[in-house]
Scaffold this motif. Sequence first.
Motif, PDB file in Angstrom:
ATOM      1  N   PRO A 130       0.841  -1.199   0.000  1.00 52.45           N
ATOM      2  CA  PRO A 130       0.000   0.000   0.000  1.00 52.45           C
ATOM      3  C   PRO A 130       0.878   1.252   0.000  1.00 52.45           C
ATOM      4  O   PRO A 130       1.921   1.288   0.669  1.00 52.45           O
ATOM      5  CB  PRO A 130      -0.795  -0.102   1.309  1.00 52.45           C
ATOM      6  CG  PRO A 130      -0.650  -1.516   1.758  1.00 52.45           C
ATOM      7  CD  PRO A 130       0.671  -1.994   1.228  1.00 52.45           C
ATOM      8  N   SER A 132      -0.511  11.171   4.165  1.00 51.93           N
ATOM      9  CA  SER A 132      -1.919  10.782   4.013  1.00 51.93           C
ATOM     10  C   SER A 132      -2.437  10.236   5.346  1.00 51.93           C
ATOM     11  O   SER A 132      -1.667   9.694   6.154  1.00 51.93           O
ATOM     12  CB  SER A 132      -2.042   9.709   2.923  1.00 51.93           C
ATOM     13  OG  SER A 132      -1.500   8.482   3.388  1.00 51.93           O
ATOM     14  N   SER A 145       5.948   9.405   2.227  1.00 56.71           N
ATOM     15  CA  SER A 145       6.853  10.215   3.057  1.00 56.71           C
ATOM     16  C   SER A 145       7.502   9.437   4.196  1.00 56.71           C
ATOM     17  O   SER A 145       8.185  10.027   5.038  1.00 56.71           O
ATOM     18  CB  SER A 145       6.095  11.420   3.631  1.00 56.71           C
ATOM     19  OG  SER A 145       5.169  11.007   4.612  1.00 56.71           O
ATOM     20  N   SER A 146       7.300   8.133   4.245  1.00 58.77           N
ATOM     21  CA  SER A 146       7.882   7.376   5.357  1.00 58.77           C
ATOM     22  C   SER A 146       9.408   7.329   5.228  1.00 58.77           C
ATOM     23  O   SER A 146       9.967   7.618   4.170  1.00 58.77           O
ATOM     24  CB  SER A 146       7.278   5.979   5.431  1.00 58.77           C
ATOM     25  OG  SER A 146       7.198   5.409   4.156  1.00 58.77           O
TER      26      SER A 146
HETATM   27  C1  LIG Z   1      10.245  15.872   6.450  1.00 57.65           C
HETATM   28  C2  LIG Z   1       9.558  14.758   7.149  1.00 57.65           C
HETATM   29  C3  LIG Z   1       9.086  14.963   8.429  1.00 57.65           C
HETATM   30  C4  LIG Z   1       8.414  13.943   9.100  1.00 57.65           C
HETATM   31  N1  LIG Z   1       7.930  14.196  10.348  1.00 57.65           N
HETATM   32  C5  LIG Z   1       7.224  13.244  10.978  1.00 57.65           C
HETATM   33  C6  LIG Z   1       6.649  13.508  12.245  1.00 57.65           C
HETATM   34  O1  LIG Z   1       6.774  14.590  12.817  1.00 57.65           O
HETATM   35  N2  LIG Z   1       5.921  12.531  12.824  1.00 57.65           N
HETATM   36  C7  LIG Z   1       5.738  11.315  12.226  1.00 57.65           C
HETATM   37  O2  LIG Z   1       5.037  10.481  12.773  1.00 57.65           O
HETATM   38  N3  LIG Z   1       6.291  11.033  11.033  1.00 57.65           N
HETATM   39  C8  LIG Z   1       7.009  11.965  10.388  1.00 57.65           C
HETATM   40  N4  LIG Z   1       7.552  11.697   9.157  1.00 57.65           N
HETATM   41  C9  LIG Z   1       7.381  10.365   8.554  1.00 57.65           C
HETATM   42  C10 LIG Z   1       6.126  10.212   7.667  1.00 57.65           C
HETATM   43  O3  LIG Z   1       5.610  11.452   7.253  1.00 57.65           O
HETATM   44  C11 LIG Z   1       5.065   9.403   8.408  1.00 57.65           C
HETATM   45  O4  LIG Z   1       5.542   8.104   8.645  1.00 57.65           O
HETATM   46  C12 LIG Z   1       3.714   9.320   7.686  1.00 57.65           C
HETATM   47  O5  LIG Z   1       2.772   8.808   8.587  1.00 57.65           O
HETATM   48  C13 LIG Z   1       3.734   8.463   6.424  1.00 57.65           C
HETATM   49  O6  LIG Z   1       2.516   8.683   5.729  1.00 57.65           O
HETATM   50  P1  LIG Z   1       2.449   8.514   4.137  1.00 57.65           P
HETATM   51  O7  LIG Z   1       1.079   8.845   3.708  1.00 57.65           O
HETATM   52  O8  LIG Z   1       3.530   9.266   3.486  1.00 57.65           O
HETATM   53  O9  LIG Z   1       2.674   6.946   4.035  1.00 57.65           O
HETATM   54  P2  LIG Z   1       3.602   6.128   3.042  1.00 57.65           P
HETATM   55  O10 LIG Z   1       5.002   6.571   3.164  1.00 57.65           O
HETATM   56  O11 LIG Z   1       3.004   6.146   1.693  1.00 57.65           O
HETATM   57  O12 LIG Z   1       3.446   4.677   3.681  1.00 57.65           O
HETATM   58  C14 LIG Z   1       3.927   4.414   4.963  1.00 57.65           C
HETATM   59  C15 LIG Z   1       3.548   3.006   5.389  1.00 57.65           C
HETATM   60  O13 LIG Z   1       2.143   2.917   5.522  1.00 57.65           O
HETATM   61  C16 LIG Z   1       1.605   1.941   4.651  1.00 57.65           C
HETATM   62  N5  LIG Z   1       0.354   2.481   4.129  1.00 57.65           N
HETATM   63  C17 LIG Z   1       0.157   3.652   3.480  1.00 57.65           C
HETATM   64  N6  LIG Z   1      -1.143   3.796   3.196  1.00 57.65           N
HETATM   65  C18 LIG Z   1      -1.777   2.696   3.651  1.00 57.65           C
HETATM   66  C19 LIG Z   1      -3.116   2.262   3.639  1.00 57.65           C
HETATM   67  N7  LIG Z   1      -4.095   2.967   3.105  1.00 57.65           N
HETATM   68  N8  LIG Z   1      -3.401   1.063   4.200  1.00 57.65           N
HETATM   69  C20 LIG Z   1      -2.436   0.309   4.772  1.00 57.65           C
HETATM   70  N9  LIG Z   1      -1.148   0.677   4.804  1.00 57.65           N
HETATM   71  C21 LIG Z   1      -0.828   1.865   4.258  1.00 57.65           C
HETATM   72  C22 LIG Z   1       2.660   1.719   3.591  1.00 57.65           C
HETATM   73  O14 LIG Z   1       2.585   0.422   3.047  1.00 57.65           O
HETATM   74  C23 LIG Z   1       3.928   1.929   4.375  1.00 57.65           C
HETATM   75  O15 LIG Z   1       4.266   0.776   5.071  1.00 57.65           O
HETATM   76  C24 LIG Z   1       8.243  12.686   8.474  1.00 57.65           C
HETATM   77  C25 LIG Z   1       8.736  12.479   7.174  1.00 57.65           C
HETATM   78  C26 LIG Z   1       9.395  13.484   6.520  1.00 57.65           C
HETATM   79  C27 LIG Z   1       9.901  13.232   5.131  1.00 57.65           C
END
Ligand SMILES: Cc1cc2nc3c(=O)[nH]c(=O)nc-3n(C[C@H](O)[C@H](O)[C@H](O)COP(=O)(O)OP(=O)(O)OC[C@H]3O[C@@H](n4cnc5c(N)ncnc54)[C@H](O)[C@@H]3O)c2cc1C
Length: 474
Positions: free
Chosen positions: A85, A154, A90-91
Amino acid sequence: MNAPDTFSHLQPDVSLRPVPPALLAALQARFGVQYSAAPAVREQHGRDEGSLQAPPPAAVVFAHSTQDVQDAVQLASQYAVPVIPYGAGSSLEGHLLAVQGGISLDVSRMNQVLRMDAEDLTVTVQPGITRKALNDAIKDTGLFFPIDPGADASIGGMTATRASGTNAVRYGTMRENVLALEVVTASGAVIRTGTRAKKSSAGYDLTRLLVGSEGTLGVITEVTVRLYPLPEAVSAAICSFPSIEAAVRTTIQTIQLGVPIARCELLDANSVRMVNVHSKLNLREEPLLLMEFHGSPASVKEQAETVQEMVSEFGGTAFEWASTPEERTRLWTARHNAYFAAVQSRPGCQVITTDACVPISRLADCLLDSVTEADASGIPYFLVGHVGDGNFHFGYLLDPTLPQERVAAEQLNHQLVARALALGGTCTGEHGVGIHKMGFLLDEAGEGAVAMMRAIKQALDPQNILNPGKIFAA
Ligand SMILES: Cc1cc2nc3c(=O)[nH]c(=O)nc-3n(C[C@H](O)[C@H](O)[C@H](O)COP(=O)(O)OP(=O)(O)OC[C@H]3O[C@@H](n4cnc5c(N)ncnc54)[C@H](O)[C@@H]3O)c2cc1C
């Protein structure tokens, strides 16, 4: 400590499972323009914001509905092919890498608000809506969704990683704020967990199991989260300190006194310097705390006065206010962009980010020794922290042409995690395990607990198709 495990993830184990052409043909036939095998699209979906790398997925499917997710998972299940997924990408811990091949299932186009229940302070959304888009969509209701990772992640991804951010000290993390889910399981069935009620004792808490499951137990297709009334009064303060220790001790005392502070963020002098350049600010280039107080005008004033006294006690030299919404937005945007400011300060660098979190009384013990070690290493770094939660991030800025820097940074991370665990803390406060922290999970949770996690995974996903090779080796 599982040092060998940890260092073996300098690059992940890649063990590709076959993706039969018949599956790709079936996906293309079912999804048409929502299917892509273009190299650029696959590349973009085969990485995250971390520094680990693996070959990209064989194809990407863009889901527009729960039915799309179901159909994609059912087809993948028929061929026992991995499905990863994808939310906003941004992870940071290698979460999205296709280490066993397979397809990426991008849910970012499932980005609608499905149901707003302002009177109950809840909203139900599709997983691809980002935190900023959600707040934009509900801005006329007088409510807001507080969880704010630095990236515009997201809601589905935030749920899957059990994310938090600068507001967690007052409003909690995704763990406290997700009430209910709709999920597509590994066999392609649709299930619901939780309700919109504030509490429930109905059976196993599957919502909590899925929050933080990193895409390994199901694909989240709907999320119901709590909302909060916009505070009547908000005020932000910037306080500079002669040392990181003074800033940290001020934080500890603030939390121990029970001041209901909404945000309490540490930036070290390196971060402040980088943020000043990137966001064209003039902050004093000393360790600082960015704080925010929410409540009635009287309670905000009272909180601020209490904290101001502590700031003075620990030698804080400035207590400047950012009281207009514009000033506050500028400040918090700069804080959220600290990571990008740091990346820009060393062009071409790769970043390893740490994520230790400890009980608040141990914060100084954990953090200060790690600062000494980071300084001694000579590796450029920045330090930011949601210190009100006992959570902080070193970002080591590595020259990718110098592998010894990478090894040294992993060593620093290893020492930091060992210290955090010894102090009763965790290797990851909010980013999750992904690939990069698998060795640490074993140290933290122990073999018995990881075996239980593996048993749950095997029961719910016997073919191991949902984001395999994440959280624990499988
Ligand atoms: C500059 C920066 C700052 C950040 N600061 C923080 C912070 O302050 N706090 C924090 O917690 N994190 C932070 N992060 C990390 C990141 O933003 C988080 O982990 C965020 O929750 C990831 O969300 P995403 O939508 O980008 O997920 P993705 O990167 O797309 O996916 C992350 C994980 O979730 C799974 N996933 C995604 N969508 C679904 C779905 N619908 N169903 C099941 N699984 C799914 C994916 O398979 C993957 O394992 C930061 C990252 C960056 C680059």
